[in-house]
Design an enzyme around this catalytic site. Structure first.
Site, mmCIF file in Angstrom:
data_model
loop_
_atom_site.group_PDB
_atom_site.id
_atom_site.type_symbol
_atom_site.label_atom_id
_atom_site.label_comp_id
_atom_site.label_asym_id
_atom_site.label_seq_id
_atom_site.Cartn_x
_atom_site.Cartn_y
_atom_site.Cartn_z
ATOM 1 N N ASN A 8 -12.304 -10.764 -7.069
ATOM 2 C CA ASN A 8 -11.365 -10.235 -8.062
ATOM 3 C C ASN A 8 -10.641 -11.428 -8.677
ATOM 4 O O ASN A 8 -9.780 -12.026 -8.039
ATOM 5 C CB ASN A 8 -10.381 -9.284 -7.355
ATOM 6 C CG ASN A 8 -9.297 -8.783 -8.283
ATOM 7 O OD1 ASN A 8 -9.356 -8.993 -9.496
ATOM 8 N ND2 ASN A 8 -8.296 -8.123 -7.710
ATOM 9 N N LYS A 10 -8.666 -11.429 -11.195
ATOM 10 C CA LYS A 10 -7.340 -11.077 -11.737
ATOM 11 C C LYS A 10 -7.149 -11.695 -13.128
ATOM 12 O O LYS A 10 -8.085 -11.796 -13.901
ATOM 13 C CB LYS A 10 -6.249 -11.493 -10.752
ATOM 14 C CG LYS A 10 -6.543 -10.986 -9.331
ATOM 15 C CD LYS A 10 -5.419 -11.146 -8.363
ATOM 16 C CE LYS A 10 -5.829 -10.581 -7.004
ATOM 17 N NZ LYS A 10 -4.744 -10.565 -6.047
ATOM 18 N N HIS A 97 -5.950 -0.839 -7.577
ATOM 19 C CA HIS A 97 -5.541 -2.122 -6.998
ATOM 20 C C HIS A 97 -4.023 -2.159 -6.844
ATOM 21 O O HIS A 97 -3.293 -1.641 -7.688
ATOM 22 C CB HIS A 97 -6.028 -3.298 -7.855
ATOM 23 C CG HIS A 97 -5.823 -4.602 -7.149
ATOM 24 N ND1 HIS A 97 -4.610 -5.267 -7.172
ATOM 25 C CD2 HIS A 97 -6.638 -5.330 -6.363
ATOM 26 C CE1 HIS A 97 -4.719 -6.356 -6.424
ATOM 27 N NE2 HIS A 97 -5.941 -6.417 -5.930
ATOM 28 N N GLU A 99 -1.835 -4.319 -7.380
ATOM 29 C CA GLU A 99 -1.059 -4.869 -8.500
ATOM 30 C C GLU A 99 -0.926 -3.842 -9.627
ATOM 31 O O GLU A 99 0.086 -3.799 -10.330
ATOM 32 C CB GLU A 99 -1.706 -6.176 -8.983
ATOM 33 C CG GLU A 99 -1.424 -7.296 -7.986
ATOM 34 C CD GLU A 99 -2.566 -8.273 -7.782
ATOM 35 O OE1 GLU A 99 -3.430 -8.398 -8.660
ATOM 36 O OE2 GLU A 99 -2.595 -8.909 -6.706
ATOM 37 N N GLU A 170 -6.866 -2.638 1.350
ATOM 38 C CA GLU A 170 -6.140 -3.881 1.114
ATOM 39 C C GLU A 170 -4.667 -3.670 1.438
ATOM 40 O O GLU A 170 -3.903 -3.179 0.585
ATOM 41 C CB GLU A 170 -6.268 -4.303 -0.358
ATOM 42 C CG GLU A 170 -7.681 -4.568 -0.810
ATOM 43 C CD GLU A 170 -7.724 -5.455 -2.056
ATOM 44 O OE1 GLU A 170 -8.333 -6.521 -1.976
ATOM 45 O OE2 GLU A 170 -7.114 -5.097 -3.072
ATOM 46 N N GLY A 176 -2.679 -12.023 -1.186
ATOM 47 C CA GLY A 176 -2.130 -13.248 -1.767
ATOM 48 C C GLY A 176 -1.058 -13.909 -0.927
ATOM 49 O O GLY A 176 -0.343 -14.787 -1.402
ATOM 50 N N SER A 215 -6.198 -11.827 1.682
ATOM 51 C CA SER A 215 -6.258 -13.173 2.255
ATOM 52 C C SER A 215 -7.562 -13.469 2.996
ATOM 53 O O SER A 215 -7.559 -14.183 4.008
ATOM 54 C CB SER A 215 -5.038 -13.437 3.149
ATOM 55 O OG SER A 215 -3.850 -13.391 2.365
HETATM 56 P P1 PGA Z 1 -6.239 -12.217 -2.026
HETATM 57 O O1 PGA Z 1 -6.328 -10.952 -3.025
HETATM 58 O O2 PGA Z 1 -7.635 -12.457 -1.502
HETATM 59 O O3 PGA Z 1 -5.732 -13.352 -2.895
HETATM 60 O O4 PGA Z 1 -5.299 -11.846 -0.931
HETATM 61 C C1 PGA Z 1 -7.127 -9.827 -2.714
HETATM 62 C C2 PGA Z 1 -7.050 -8.820 -3.833
HETATM 63 O O5 PGA Z 1 -5.999 -8.721 -4.490
HETATM 64 O O6 PGA Z 1 -8.025 -8.092 -4.105
#
Ligand code: PGA
Length: 251
Positions: A8, A10, A97, A99, A170, A176, A215
């Site tokens: 992803n 983003k 997601h 976000e 997730e 993140g 992560s």
């Molecule tokens: P990350 O993000 O691997 O940076 O933790 C995962 C995601 O948002 O799908």
């Protein structure tokens, strides 16, 4: 069932940057990609066509759109449709997601409409679910997951081909942050997701992929994908460099 190794990206990467990362990824992984792995990249809309082309002729690689609206076309300024995503080379769409839930304010109802609409439009869909840290502290993980899954899949036909629908677990507190969920937490959540899927789709649930995200890094991926009911990963930060994501894909 192939493990789905998804990136992803983003709101990162210009067209050139995205295309060269996709090309590097293919160079580093295509010849060695095991038969039981599938690679998926969600770039930004402006990079989608270039990334889809860079991946297109490799067996086992595909591109997807990070978001879409629930109409084919119309007066919806700023939005993009599954039809347009497919036209740009996307095979997949992403819904729910964290976000989009927690920064852009999307609710379970809308995420459910989007998931069903994307599937009806011919995309494969990855629906993301996951609890916030306060849900975990309040022992609400299963309640949150069950609500997000049932509402997220409310209008999905129960006879949907199982390879067209995946769930990504997730935990919001692991996205993140560098704080990966532990093996027991992942196993418990994925087992619970499988149980809910089974209650909706019966035996087909066994063929639906449940990805872990939060992560994931080259040095923890092998341990995570070896866990029961983990059928792939959804990776943000560590997917932005071809070298790092290639290690994850081949872990
Ligand atoms: P990350 O993000 O691997 O940076 O933790 C995962 C995601 O948002 O799908």
């Amino acid at each position: 069932m192939k493990k789905l190794m998804a990136a992803n990206w983003k709101m990162y990467k210009t067209w050139d940057e995205a295309k060269s990362t996709a090309e590097e990824l293919v160079k580093l992984t295509a010849a060695k990609l095991p038969d039981d792995r599938e690679v998926l990249v969600f770039p930004s809309f402006t990079a989608l066509r270039g990334v889809a082309q860079a991946l297109a002729w490799q067996a086992g690689f595909s591109a997807g759109g990070q978001d879409y609206y629930i109409e084919e076309e119309g007066a919806f300024t700023g939005e993009i449709s599954p039809k347009m995503l497919k036209d740009a080379g996307a095979a997949y769409g992403l819904t729910g997601h964290s976000e989009r839930r927690h920064i852009l304010g999307e609710d379970d109802e809308y995420i459910g409409q989007k998931t069903a609409y994307g599937l009806a439009s011919g995309l494969k869909v990855v629906l993301c679910v996951g609890e916030k840290i306060e849900d975990r502290k309040n022992d609400m993980v299963e309640d949150v997951l069950e609500r997000q899954i049932r509402m997220g899949l409310k209008n999905v036909p129960t006879d949907i081909a199982p390879d067209r629908l995946s769930i990504a677990y997730e935990p919001v507190w692991a996205i993140g942050t560098g704080e990966v969920a532990g093996p027991e937490e992942i196993s418990a959540a994925h087992g619970f997701v499988r149980k809910i899927l089974f209650s909706i789709f019966g035996d087909n649930a066994n063929e639906m992929r449940i990805l872990y995200g939060g992560s994931v890094k080259p040095d923890n991926c092998a341990e995570i994908i070896a866990l029961d009911n983990v059928d792939g990963v959804l990776v943000g930060g560590a997917s932005l460099e071809g070298e790092s994501f290639s290690k994850i894909v081949l872990a």
